[in-house]
Scaffold this motif. Structure first.
Motif, PDB file in Angstrom:
ATOM      1  N   VAL A 134       0.823  -1.211   0.000  1.00  0.00           N
ATOM      2  CA  VAL A 134       0.000   0.000   0.000  1.00  0.00           C
ATOM      3  C   VAL A 134       0.862   1.268   0.000  1.00  0.00           C
ATOM      4  O   VAL A 134       0.735   2.105  -0.898  1.00  0.00           O
ATOM      5  CB  VAL A 134      -0.964   0.007   1.213  1.00  0.00           C
ATOM      6  CG1 VAL A 134      -1.755   1.320   1.249  1.00  0.00           C
ATOM      7  CG2 VAL A 134      -1.905  -1.186   1.165  1.00  0.00           C
ATOM      8  N   GLY A 135       1.726   1.399   0.977  1.00  0.00           N
ATOM      9  CA  GLY A 135       2.447   2.660   1.186  1.00  0.00           C
ATOM     10  C   GLY A 135       3.321   3.076   0.015  1.00  0.00           C
ATOM     11  O   GLY A 135       3.152   4.158  -0.537  1.00  0.00           O
ATOM     12  N   PRO A 143       3.605   1.733  -3.202  1.00  0.00           N
ATOM     13  CA  PRO A 143       2.885   1.940  -4.463  1.00  0.00           C
ATOM     14  C   PRO A 143       2.074   3.232  -4.488  1.00  0.00           C
ATOM     15  O   PRO A 143       1.997   3.904  -5.519  1.00  0.00           O
ATOM     16  CB  PRO A 143       1.971   0.718  -4.561  1.00  0.00           C
ATOM     17  CG  PRO A 143       2.680  -0.341  -3.806  1.00  0.00           C
ATOM     18  CD  PRO A 143       3.349   0.375  -2.666  1.00  0.00           C
ATOM     19  N   ALA A 144       1.496   3.622  -3.336  1.00  0.00           N
ATOM     20  CA  ALA A 144       0.730   4.867  -3.293  1.00  0.00           C
ATOM     21  C   ALA A 144       1.632   6.050  -3.629  1.00  0.00           C
ATOM     22  O   ALA A 144       1.248   6.951  -4.382  1.00  0.00           O
ATOM     23  CB  ALA A 144       0.078   5.054  -1.926  1.00  0.00           C
ATOM     24  N   THR A 147       2.513   6.106  -7.307  1.00  0.00           N
ATOM     25  CA  THR A 147       1.443   6.652  -8.145  1.00  0.00           C
ATOM     26  C   THR A 147       1.616   8.150  -8.356  1.00  0.00           C
ATOM     27  O   THR A 147       1.366   8.663  -9.447  1.00  0.00           O
ATOM     28  CB  THR A 147       0.072   6.353  -7.510  1.00  0.00           C
ATOM     29  OG1 THR A 147      -0.073   4.941  -7.426  1.00  0.00           O
ATOM     30  CG2 THR A 147      -1.059   6.928  -8.347  1.00  0.00           C
ATOM     31  N   PHE A 148       2.063   8.863  -7.307  1.00  0.00           N
ATOM     32  CA  PHE A 148       2.291  10.303  -7.464  1.00  0.00           C
ATOM     33  C   PHE A 148       3.348  10.552  -8.541  1.00  0.00           C
ATOM     34  O   PHE A 148       3.202  11.435  -9.379  1.00  0.00           O
ATOM     35  CB  PHE A 148       2.733  10.916  -6.122  1.00  0.00           C
ATOM     36  CG  PHE A 148       1.589  11.174  -5.191  1.00  0.00           C
ATOM     37  CD1 PHE A 148       0.952  12.408  -5.189  1.00  0.00           C
ATOM     38  CD2 PHE A 148       1.131  10.181  -4.335  1.00  0.00           C
ATOM     39  CE1 PHE A 148      -0.115  12.652  -4.336  1.00  0.00           C
ATOM     40  CE2 PHE A 148       0.068  10.414  -3.477  1.00  0.00           C
ATOM     41  CZ  PHE A 148      -0.559  11.649  -3.478  1.00  0.00           C
ATOM     42  N   LEU A 157       4.217   8.417 -10.958  1.00  0.00           N
ATOM     43  CA  LEU A 157       3.706   7.884 -12.225  1.00  0.00           C
ATOM     44  C   LEU A 157       2.745   8.866 -12.899  1.00  0.00           C
ATOM     45  O   LEU A 157       2.591   8.855 -14.123  1.00  0.00           O
ATOM     46  CB  LEU A 157       2.973   6.564 -11.929  1.00  0.00           C
ATOM     47  CG  LEU A 157       2.949   5.486 -12.992  1.00  0.00           C
ATOM     48  CD1 LEU A 157       4.347   5.188 -13.490  1.00  0.00           C
ATOM     49  CD2 LEU A 157       2.319   4.208 -12.413  1.00  0.00           C
ATOM     50  N   ALA A 176      -1.586   3.948 -17.917  1.00  0.00           N
ATOM     51  CA  ALA A 176      -1.222   3.841 -16.505  1.00  0.00           C
ATOM     52  C   ALA A 176      -0.893   5.211 -15.904  1.00  0.00           C
ATOM     53  O   ALA A 176      -1.280   5.516 -14.781  1.00  0.00           O
ATOM     54  CB  ALA A 176      -0.046   2.887 -16.342  1.00  0.00           C
ATOM     55  N   ALA A 221      -4.150   7.263 -15.580  1.00  0.00           N
ATOM     56  CA  ALA A 221      -4.957   6.725 -14.485  1.00  0.00           C
ATOM     57  C   ALA A 221      -4.360   7.137 -13.140  1.00  0.00           C
ATOM     58  O   ALA A 221      -5.091   7.441 -12.191  1.00  0.00           O
ATOM     59  CB  ALA A 221      -5.055   5.208 -14.585  1.00  0.00           C
ATOM     60  N   SER A 222      -3.032   7.156 -13.065  1.00  0.00           N
ATOM     61  CA  SER A 222      -2.382   7.578 -11.822  1.00  0.00           C
ATOM     62  C   SER A 222      -2.702   9.031 -11.508  1.00  0.00           C
ATOM     63  O   SER A 222      -2.972   9.385 -10.355  1.00  0.00           O
ATOM     64  CB  SER A 222      -0.867   7.407 -11.934  1.00  0.00           C
ATOM     65  OG  SER A 222      -0.550   6.049 -12.123  1.00  0.00           O
ATOM     66  N   ALA A 228      -6.061   9.147 -10.150  1.00  0.00           N
ATOM     67  CA  ALA A 228      -6.091   8.626  -8.778  1.00  0.00           C
ATOM     68  C   ALA A 228      -5.572   9.665  -7.789  1.00  0.00           C
ATOM     69  O   ALA A 228      -6.119   9.822  -6.694  1.00  0.00           O
ATOM     70  CB  ALA A 228      -5.272   7.341  -8.676  1.00  0.00           C
ATOM     71  N   THR A 279      -7.690  11.309  -4.744  1.00  0.00           N
ATOM     72  CA  THR A 279      -7.189  11.293  -3.369  1.00  0.00           C
ATOM     73  C   THR A 279      -7.159  12.696  -2.782  1.00  0.00           C
ATOM     74  O   THR A 279      -7.537  12.910  -1.629  1.00  0.00           O
ATOM     75  CB  THR A 279      -5.784  10.679  -3.325  1.00  0.00           C
ATOM     76  OG1 THR A 279      -5.825   9.403  -3.961  1.00  0.00           O
ATOM     77  CG2 THR A 279      -5.302  10.508  -1.907  1.00  0.00           C
TER      78      THR A 279
END
Lengths: 284, 306
Positions: free
Chosen positions: B40-41, B43-44, B47-48, B50, B275, B278-279, B282, B286
């Motif tokens: 979780v941590g 990859p989250a 994402t920023f 990415l 990808a 989508a990031s 996301a 958030t």
């Protein structure tokens, strides 16, 4: 009790007995039952009956729908997968979340606050925030299209809830018993496994029941990670099965009933555990 | 004597043990924490990063700065549709299940043994697999069968609708299914909170001649305020994250009429294989949903009563 208080008590008692309160409540009860009741009824009718008399109870019971749906949807494999995933998730979460909660409660670590804050933050972010990189990493590691890969994800995402719940329980437990075990020469791990776990069995049961239900029902990660037909969980298999257009409503309903029946039975048997656990785990 | 001896020996054991316990403590926390950070941590956070790339998941990623975000806010009509739908979803979820759950809990709270029955049945949908309940409503909303067939048979064919085909209805049809699934949760939370309230307060209110509405308004609601705030906060987070029902029942269709941010992110990542984009979506989601949490904490810090 004074005369006034007695009168007031009598008045609340009378209100309590008022039957009209039940009227809206029963209507709500009906609306809560109706869709599931209809599903149960449809699962015992024939497709023709469902399409001609949608609200009528079955004239003759057709329990063979269940067998037919079980075979057509290849549920034996899917049930095996789901049972494995749920069982492994329950055991794994109880172990690692139990250890972590114990460490955070009793071993007075510097940084406990920071770790708690991290977990609190983690439960407020949407799954979409870590889903995309996780998917590509899982593909690289060969953990997509693997039940182990899915179990690892569940072990991570159901951890915060379990740690919060167990930690609250440990905090309410007297520390003297653990100290006594230490004086008797138990190692920290023995204190945990022989003293703490048996004493907090109700909390572990709550975690097991709820995490088991969540992993049985989980959809987003399962559908993202699993694609091979022989690896699908029951919930996924059901969605695929009901998405095929040549399947009749009777079999679809029976297939659905088989997904929810295990959870329903568990819920009816352990209702208090479910409700209290889900309330305290509001922060999913 | 023996008591005294134990008292004296204790600090020595404690200091030696404490240092050992500290290292052990980290060993206890490590498996859980590292697994969570890995899944979780980290990859989250990735994402920023990415979100500033153009990447299809296969070819090497290309850094494009904030171009994804520019596209979201200037050219992505679906994003605005999904965001509006999320706001509709949120505003209904902030009112209907909360009011229904609260009022029902107050009513059930006055009952005796039948409480148990109501609690069981109202809460039960919440534990069911959303896949099954979503499909169940798919059947009820069927163009020719389900409720439409019932309407036809009782002589009210004009009530039949294309529930999931009509862009003006579809979002509310899906929302109804989700509400049915969820409202029992609010109900049990309120019921549990009500049972914590001191009975004497109600007797005092009755002695003062308060009407039932006055009792509800001036005793029950103020005492339940922390619970209500908690529910509103959770509802906000869940409403922005809502996914299952839309994804299973409509896939966001027809023509994105029932699209939500969570399903749009999923579609961009999986179907469109974008990808990076989508990031960025996301990250936007958030920031929107955590904005609510930050506002709440800020108000609390400022000592405002929320």
């Amino acid at each position: 009790m004074s005369a006034n208080a007695a009168a007031a008590a009598a008045r609340t008692d009378r209100l309590r007995g008022f039957p009209w309160v039940h009227l809206p409540l029963l209507l709500l009860l009906l609306s809560a039952i109706f869709p599931v009741g209809l599903l149960a009824m449809n699962s015992l009718k024939t497709d023709v009956e469902i399409k001609s008399a949608p609200l009528a109870p079955p004239t003759v019971l057709h329990p063979e729908n269940y067998l037919n749906a079980w075979n057509a949807a290849k549920y034996n494999i899917a049930f095996g997968n789901s049972l494995l995933v749920s069982a492994a998730t329950i055991v794994g979460v109880c172990l690692i979340a139990g250890l972590a909660a114990y460490g955070l409660t009793r071993l007075r670590l510097p940084g406990t606050e920071a770790i708690s804050t991290y977990y609190l933050l983690a439960v407020t972010i949407p799954a979409q925030l870590y889903l995309v990189p996780l998917f590509f990493v899982w593909v690289r590691l060969g953990l997509s299209d693997s039940l182990v890969g899915l179990i690892l994800i569940y072990l991570a995402i159901y951890q915060p809830f379990s740690i919060f719940l167990l930690r609250a329980y440990f905090l309410g437990m007297p520390e003297d018993i653990e100290d006594a075990a230490r004086v008797d020469g138990c190692s920290e791990f023995q204190v945990f496994s022989r003293v703490v776990i048996p004493l907090s069995a109700p909390a572990f049961l709550t975690v097991a029941v709820i995490v088991g239900t969540w992993s049985w029902n989980e959809f987003l990660f399962a559908t993202t990670m699993l694609h091979k037909p022989e690896l699908l969980t029951v919930a996924l298999k059901y969605v695929v099965f009901t998405g095929m257009f040549d399947v009749d409503f009777a079999q679809q309903s029976a297939a659905g009933m088989m997904v929810i029946l295990p959870v329903m039975i568990l819920f009816l048997a352990l209702q208090r555990t479910f409700v209290q656990g889900m309330i305290s785990g509001g922060l999913k | 004597m023996s008591t005294l001896g134990r008292e004296a020996a204790r600090p020595a054991i404690a200091t030696a043990a404490r240092r050992r316990r500290r290292w052990l403590g980290y060993a206890f926390v490590a498996p859980a924490l590292f697994l969570h950070l890995g899944i979780v941590g980290v990859p989250a956070l990735v994402t920023f990063g990415l979100s500033t790339f153009d990447w299809d998941g296969l070819k090497p990623a290309q850094f494009i700065g904030l171009a994804n975000f520019v596209e979201i806010f200037t050219r992505d009509d679906v994003f605005f549709k999904a965001f509006t739908n999320n706001l509709r979803w949120l505003s209904i979820f902030l009112v209907v299940p909360v009011v229904l759950g609260l009022v029902t809990a107050v009513m059930v709270g006055t009952l005796g043994k039948s409480q148990f029955l109501y609690r069981t049945i109202y809460f039960m949908p919440y534990v069911f697999s959303s896949a099954v309940t979503a499909r169940m409503f798919n059947y009820l909303y069927h163009p020719f069968y389900g409720v439409n067939l019932v309407f036809k048979q009782i002589g009210l064919p004009q009530l039949a609708q294309s529930w999931l085909g009509n862009p003006f209805i579809v979002l509310y049809a899906v929302l109804g299914a989700s509400l049915w699934h969820f409202w029992g949760f609010d109900f049990v939370v309120f019921l549990a909170a009500l049972q914590q309230i001191d009975r004497n307060l109600y007797e005092a209110a009755a002695l003062d001649g308060a009407s039932r509405w006055q009792t509800f308004r001036y005793v029950t609601v103020p005492l339940l305020r922390p619970t209500i705030v908690f529910i509103l906060l959770m509802t906000t987070l869940w409403s922005f994250n809502a996914f299952d029902y839309v994804y299973i029942m409509t896939q966001g269709g027809p023509a994105h009429a029932s699209e939500l941010l969570a399903t749009w992110i999923y579609g961009s990542a999986v179907a469109a294989r974008r990808a990076g984009y989508a990031s960025a979506l996301a990250v936007t989601l958030t920031l929107i949903s955590s904005g609510v949490i930050v506002a709440y904490i800020y108000m609390k810090r400022r000592g405002m009563e929320v």
